[in-house]
Enzyme design. Structure first.
Site, PDB file in Angstrom:
ATOM      1  CG  HIS A 176      46.273  -3.508 -51.842  1.00  0.00           C
ATOM      2  ND1 HIS A 176      47.239  -4.443 -52.091  1.00  0.00           N
ATOM      3  CD2 HIS A 176      45.249  -4.189 -51.248  1.00  0.00           C
ATOM      4  CE1 HIS A 176      46.839  -5.624 -51.661  1.00  0.00           C
ATOM      5  NE2 HIS A 176      45.619  -5.501 -51.155  1.00  0.00           N
ATOM      6  CG  HIS A 222      22.600 -40.837 -26.225  1.00  0.00           C
ATOM      7  ND1 HIS A 222      22.280 -41.061 -27.535  1.00  0.00           N
ATOM      8  CD2 HIS A 222      21.834 -39.798 -25.822  1.00  0.00           C
ATOM      9  CE1 HIS A 222      21.354 -40.198 -27.913  1.00  0.00           C
ATOM     10  NE2 HIS A 222      21.063 -39.425 -26.890  1.00  0.00           N
ATOM     11  CD  GLU A 272      24.994 -33.159 -26.743  1.00  0.00           C
ATOM     12  OE1 GLU A 272      24.654 -33.493 -27.893  1.00  0.00           O
ATOM     13  OE2 GLU A 272      25.302 -33.983 -25.866  1.00  0.00           O
ATOM     14  CG  HIS A 273      21.361 -32.202 -24.352  1.00  0.00           C
ATOM     15  ND1 HIS A 273      22.240 -33.255 -24.591  1.00  0.00           N
ATOM     16  CD2 HIS A 273      20.654 -32.045 -25.488  1.00  0.00           C
ATOM     17  CE1 HIS A 273      22.056 -33.710 -25.822  1.00  0.00           C
ATOM     18  NE2 HIS A 273      21.111 -32.991 -26.391  1.00  0.00           N
ATOM     19  CG  ASP A 316      17.673 -36.022 -27.926  1.00  0.00           C
ATOM     20  OD1 ASP A 316      18.443 -35.085 -28.188  1.00  0.00           O
ATOM     21  OD2 ASP A 316      17.977 -36.955 -27.157  1.00  0.00           O
ATOM     22  CD  GLN A 364      21.415 -36.776 -23.431  1.00  0.00           C
ATOM     23  OE1 GLN A 364      22.472 -36.737 -24.032  1.00  0.00           O
ATOM     24  NE2 GLN A 364      20.257 -36.835 -24.054  1.00  0.00           N
TER      25      GLN A 364
END
Length: 430
Positions: A415, A258, A322-323, A356, A255
């Protein structure tokens, strides 16, 4: 990485703070870009390609000839890997299809719900320091299964004005024909407003840097939906003595490489284990081609030592990664306690990189704590759920008085009358 030993809960938020981006300063850059694309269309996209990608673009749309040429440039080994990944992702996402729902809730009153594809979708595929052809699979496959009528793919060109061949090969494999050489906020603007070459879309998907994220959030104010607010990638690994330090270090680095604004978090049961893993991180990082990026990301990262499992779970749920990788012995007991995470990877032999690329789950996931309230991309992301109702004469006789009473008590006379006028009509037919 900083190491914190049994920090009190009051310090967790500060200790685990993501790298901060000044939203206002980013928006000051992004808003003029979007306005210019709205006004000037393709001309603005070419200008920004020259300014940001340092390339002159004559034809914004990728040609059939470029796609054919790309097909020959992708190795057979990579083609086979992409095909296998496609099979797994397609299998898992197709299993997410739900049948139409139809039921009679009371005599004469039927309700229905069915899934309808979003007609026009835009896929943003990063192509800068890492050309993410895997994102084409993750977004293109559910769009294809859902039956979206039009799919537009935007990705930045390289300095030669070309798109990475693996991106083009994967797009062709999924039947995506509208591929635009545009990246950054300008690509999001093009899909938001439409240009001479780029069709306007109803919803935009895909990860990106802080400028892409800001542009997507602005797009929501212009009537275009987005998959989720997603920023820099992140991972949290929870490890005990059953974990293998080399594996954990590799996951953290996967990670960290990235981008410089990525964040990795290590939660360990002992300080001794934390030191072993961090030593391994240091050694492995030196061997990475993207080691400078990874090392910069590690400056935003932290290792936390917590020997209390309940506190560790609380920290994980508060951070909402996230992960999330669980390398602990009592993993089956732990899983039901995890309520905030984008995607969870279980056990020593489940690397985050499998998700991934090829395990079958989607890698477009909520970051920056949004896993508290957002899901990752799935087949549901590409469809709308439309409900229907049908009432017979007998059904209206039974349900009508209920509606009349409720409408009258809300002081909404029209209505009420919409029901009363029908009931009066039915009474006259006797």
């Amino acid at each position: 990485m900083k190491v914190l030993v049994t920090p009190p809960q009051s310090q967790w938020k500060k200790a685990l703070a993501r790298p901060v981006h000044k939203t206002k300063s980013i928006e000051k850059i992004v808003k003029p870009i979007m306005r210019k694309v709205k006004r000037q269309g393709d001309k603005a996209l070419r200008k920004f390609a020259l300014e940001y990608d340092h390339v002159e673009i004559d034809q914004l749309l990728v040609s059939k000839q470029e796609i054919a040429a790309a097909r020959e440039l992708v190795s057979e080994e990579l083609k086979a890997a992409i095909l296998k990944a496609r099979l797994n992702i397609e299998k898992f996402h197709r299993a997410q299809e739900t049948p139409d729902l139809e039921m009679e809730v009371m005599e004469g009153v039927s309700c229905m719900r069915r899934s309808v594809p979003i007609q026009r979708v835009g896929l943003y595929v990063p192509g800068g320091t890492a050309p993410l052809f895997s994102t084409v699979l993750m977004l293109g496959i559910p769009a294809q299964i859902a039956g979206c009528r039009q799919v537009v793919l935007c990705t930045p060109p390289n300095p030669e004005g070309k798109v990475h061949p693996a991106i083009l090969y994967t797009a062709e494999l999924l039947g995506i024909h509208t591929i635009v050489k545009a990246g950054g906020a300008q690509a999001i603007a093009a899909m938001t407003y439409g240009t001479e070459s780029v069709p306007q879309v109803d919803k935009i998907f895909g990860p990106g840097n802080q400028y892409v994220t800001a542009a997507k959030q602005i797009a929501t104010k212009k009537g275009v939906a987005i998959d989720m607010p997603a920023g820099p990638s992140e991972v949290l690994v929870y490890a005990d003595e059953s974990a293998i330090p080399e594996f954990v270090a590799a996951d953290l680095l996967s990670q960290a490489e990235h981008g410089v604004d990525s964040q990795v978090v290590l939660v360990c049961t002992t300080e001794k284990l934390a030191k072993k893993i961090l030593q391994e991180v240091e050694e492995q990082a030196k061997l990475l081609p993207r080691h400078k990026i990874a090392e910069k990301a590690l400056e935003n990262s932290v290792a936390v030592v917590l020997n209390n499992p309940d506190k560790a779970v609380n920290l994980i749920n508060e951070y909402a990664p996230e992960h999330l990788i669980l390398s602990v012995s009592d993993v089956d007991e732990l899983i039901p306690q995890i309520v905030n995470a984008g995607s969870v990877f279980i056990g020593n032999f489940t690397p985050e990189s499998a998700g991934d690329y090829a395990s079958g789950t989607n890698h477009t996931l909520p970051t920056n704590g949004y896993a508290r309230s957002y899901s990752g991309v799935s087949l549901d992301s590409f469809v709308k759920k439309i409900t229907y109702q049908k009432i017979t004469e007998e059904g209206l006789k039974q349900l009508g008085p209920v509606v009349e009473t409720m409408a009258a008590n809300e002081l909404l006379e029209a209505h009420e009358k919409a029901v009363s006028i029908r009931l009066a009509y039915l009474n006259q037919q006797k």
